[in-house]
Design a protein around this motif. Structure first.
Motif, mmCIF file in Angstrom:
data_model
loop_
_atom_site.group_PDB
_atom_site.id
_atom_site.type_symbol
_atom_site.label_atom_id
_atom_site.label_comp_id
_atom_site.label_asym_id
_atom_site.label_seq_id
_atom_site.Cartn_x
_atom_site.Cartn_y
_atom_site.Cartn_z
ATOM 1 N N GLY A 45 7.710 57.490 38.061
ATOM 2 C CA GLY A 45 7.524 57.512 39.509
ATOM 3 C C GLY A 45 6.100 57.850 39.904
ATOM 4 O O GLY A 45 5.528 57.231 40.813
ATOM 5 N N ALA A 46 5.491 58.828 39.218
ATOM 6 C CA ALA A 46 4.092 59.161 39.508
ATOM 7 C C ALA A 46 3.167 58.003 39.154
ATOM 8 O O ALA A 46 2.218 57.697 39.888
ATOM 9 N N GLY A 47 3.434 57.328 38.034
ATOM 10 C CA GLY A 47 2.630 56.165 37.679
ATOM 11 C C GLY A 47 2.810 55.015 38.651
ATOM 12 O O GLY A 47 1.865 54.257 38.908
ATOM 13 N N ALA A 48 4.016 54.878 39.214
ATOM 14 C CA ALA A 48 4.257 53.811 40.183
ATOM 15 C C ALA A 48 3.438 54.023 41.450
ATOM 16 O O ALA A 48 2.894 53.067 42.022
ATOM 17 N N HIS A 230 12.818 64.118 42.554
ATOM 18 C CA HIS A 230 13.471 63.057 41.787
ATOM 19 C C HIS A 230 13.782 61.854 42.675
ATOM 20 O O HIS A 230 13.660 60.699 42.246
ATOM 21 N N HIS A 231 14.179 62.128 43.910
ATOM 22 C CA HIS A 231 14.488 61.033 44.832
ATOM 23 C C HIS A 231 13.231 60.223 45.154
ATOM 24 O O HIS A 231 13.260 58.980 45.144
ATOM 25 N N ALA A 232 12.123 60.891 45.428
ATOM 26 C CA ALA A 232 10.877 60.182 45.737
ATOM 27 C C ALA A 232 10.385 59.375 44.546
ATOM 28 O O ALA A 232 9.871 58.258 44.706
ATOM 29 N N ALA A 233 10.542 59.909 43.324
ATOM 30 C CA ALA A 233 10.119 59.173 42.133
ATOM 31 C C ALA A 233 10.958 57.920 41.927
ATOM 32 O O ALA A 233 10.434 56.852 41.576
ATOM 33 N N ALA A 234 12.269 58.021 42.159
ATOM 34 C CA ALA A 234 13.134 56.853 42.002
ATOM 35 C C ALA A 234 12.814 55.782 43.036
ATOM 36 O O ALA A 234 12.835 54.579 42.733
ATOM 37 N N VAL A 235 12.503 56.190 44.266
ATOM 38 C CA VAL A 235 12.151 55.219 45.307
ATOM 39 C C VAL A 235 10.857 54.494 44.951
ATOM 40 O O VAL A 235 10.753 53.263 45.072
ATOM 41 N N ALA A 236 9.845 55.232 44.502
ATOM 42 C CA ALA A 236 8.570 54.610 44.139
ATOM 43 C C ALA A 236 8.736 53.644 42.970
ATOM 44 O O ALA A 236 8.189 52.527 42.987
ATOM 45 N N LEU A 237 9.487 54.043 41.955
ATOM 46 C CA LEU A 237 9.706 53.167 40.805
ATOM 47 C C LEU A 237 10.442 51.902 41.216
ATOM 48 O O LEU A 237 10.118 50.796 40.751
ATOM 49 N N ASN A 238 11.411 52.026 42.094
ATOM 50 C CA ASN A 238 12.192 50.863 42.515
ATOM 51 C C ASN A 238 11.341 49.858 43.279
ATOM 52 O O ASN A 238 11.423 48.646 43.034
ATOM 53 N N TYR A 239 10.499 50.329 44.197
ATOM 54 C CA TYR A 239 9.700 49.409 45.008
ATOM 55 C C TYR A 239 8.610 48.727 44.181
ATOM 56 O O TYR A 239 8.340 47.531 44.369
ATOM 57 N N VAL A 240 7.975 49.448 43.274
ATOM 58 C CA VAL A 240 6.937 48.833 42.448
ATOM 59 C C VAL A 240 7.551 47.803 41.502
ATOM 60 O O VAL A 240 6.999 46.708 41.305
ATOM 61 N N ALA A 241 8.702 48.123 40.916
ATOM 62 C CA ALA A 241 9.372 47.153 40.053
ATOM 63 C C ALA A 241 9.829 45.935 40.843
ATOM 64 O O ALA A 241 9.798 44.801 40.339
ATOM 65 N N TYR A 242 10.245 46.141 42.078
ATOM 66 C CA TYR A 242 10.639 45.006 42.919
ATOM 67 C C TYR A 242 9.455 44.080 43.176
ATOM 68 O O TYR A 242 9.585 42.849 43.105
ATOM 69 N N ASN A 243 8.289 44.632 43.471
ATOM 70 C CA ASN A 243 7.118 43.799 43.757
ATOM 71 C C ASN A 243 6.653 43.004 42.546
ATOM 72 O O ASN A 243 6.191 41.866 42.689
ATOM 73 N N LEU A 244 6.760 43.577 41.357
ATOM 74 C CA LEU A 244 6.129 42.984 40.181
ATOM 75 C C LEU A 244 7.092 42.248 39.260
ATOM 76 O O LEU A 244 6.664 41.335 38.540
ATOM 77 N N THR A 245 8.377 42.625 39.242
ATOM 78 C CA THR A 245 9.291 42.063 38.243
ATOM 79 C C THR A 245 10.428 41.238 38.827
ATOM 80 O O THR A 245 11.046 40.465 38.094
#
Length: 362
Positions: A45-48, A230-245
């Motif tokens: 999440g931090a990396g996202a 944990h909630h903020a990390a999951a949200v960030a990971l989900n949106y970045v993965a949506y944009n790229l994958t």
């Protein structure tokens, strides 16, 4: 020797989390301890967030839609007490997407109040390079936030969906069914937006995809977040993965490819390695906005103040139609006298005497 999770298992954990599985379900599927999964989630999440700050800036798009998606941390808002931390309770995710490429431009997790709205709109403004047409729902804090970040020269319209419930109301077995017979009310807030392009359909559809791919936002289950970080990390990971994958079916490319940020579909291995190795970047800063190119023929105003629409055909003079005198009320039809009653012939008539003797037969 350090106990490092193999790369293959890390990718399996990432794939399970992006498919909407909870921490415990991911633990059962991958045979990785839930504490290890949580630490990996926080690192991803931090990396996202860092990767998003590096890639998504100086965005040039003409149509932006914003909305909020509801979720909660640890408990519902009605059960929050004064002793609970500030991140416990309802947690709204404000999200802005480009209606053309479907790319998530900005998001912000917090309470549904003025402070979170101001921070969200300010982050959206810092990532833009072209003055867009903005559309949101009828949430009132958007108006001062948009005016403070974009100014009153932006084309901003609010779209409110109203629903009519039947005369009988909803039954208990239909309380999770959406209302029927919606009608939309559009109101101009700033500028001169195009009502035909003002909509929140794409961002609302993306909210549905988010609830499917992020198990923490799913309703009526135990996968909700227990901690705000944990909630903020999951949200960030989900949106970045949506944009790229994630490939959008109607576009046949990912949102990042459609927006020109990348030229290929990212694999989970590439995303994993990039997120764990991404360095810290400075947050985007607001730059002067240029006016978007109009779709109709127009002439640029001096000083970059915008465009003046050109009229290619002469406008016919408007002629006021002559006033028509009101027609007189219709005259009442003449009253016709009733026709005289037809004479009754006395032939064949017999006088009856109810109390006397019966008539004699002739």
């Amino acid at each position: 020797m350090a106990n490092v999770l193999p790369a293959e298992k890390r990718v399996r954990v990432l794939a399970a989390l992006l498919d909407g599985n909870s921490i415990r379900a991911t633990e059962r599927m991958t045979e990785v301890n839930h504490r290890t999964i949580t630490r990996l989630l926080l690192a991803l999440g931090a990396g996202a967030v860092r990767l998003h700050d590096r890639l998504v800036r100086d965005v040039q798009c003409s149509l932006v839609q914003v909305d909020e998606i509801w979720s909660f941390v640890q408990k519902k808002q009605a059960r929050v007490t004064e002793a609970d931390p500030p991140d416990v309770g309802e947690a709204y995710t404000f999200v802005a997407i480009d209606a053309t490429s479907r790319m998530v431009i900005s998001w912000r997790v917090g309470k549904r109040d003025q402070a979170t709205t101001d921070a969200f709109i300010a982050d959206l403004r810092a990532r833009m390079l072209v003055m867009p047409q903005l559309t949101s729902d009828g949430f009132a804090p958007y108006i001062p936030a948009v005016g403070a970040s974009f100014g009153t020269s932006i084309d901003y319209m609010q779209t409110v969906k109203n629903y009519r419930s039947g005369s009988r109301g909803r039954r208990d077995d239909h309380r999770y069914e959406p209302p029927r017979d919606p009608f939309i009310t559009k109101s101009v807030v700033y500028g001169a937006p195009d009502p035909a392009k003002a909509s929140t359909s794409y961002v609302e559809r993306q909210n549905g995809s988010t609830r499917h791919s992020n198990g923490r936002m799913r309703r009526l289950c135990y996968a909700f977040s227990k901690k705000g970080g944990h909630h903020a990390a999951a949200v960030a990971l989900n949106y970045v993965a949506y944009n790229l994958t994630r490939v959008v079916r109607t576009l046949r490319v990912t949102p990042a490819m459609q927006a020109g940020i990348t030229d290929h579909v990212w694999t989970l291995d590439e995303l994993m390695d990039t997120l764990l190795a991404e360095e810290e970047h400075a947050a985007p800063e607001a730059k002067p906005l240029t006016h978007r190119e109009p779709s109709a023929p127009a002439r640029a105003l001096p000083g970059g103040r915008g465009f003046l629409r050109l009229v290619t055909e002469p406008t016919p003079a408007l002629k006021r139609p002559p006033r028509r005198s009101e027609p007189p009320p219709p005259a009442a039809p003449p009253v016709q006298a009733a026709p005289p009653p037809a004479p009754v012939s006395a032939r064949g008539m017999v006088q009856l005497d109810l109390f006397g003797a019966p008539p004699e037969e002739s």
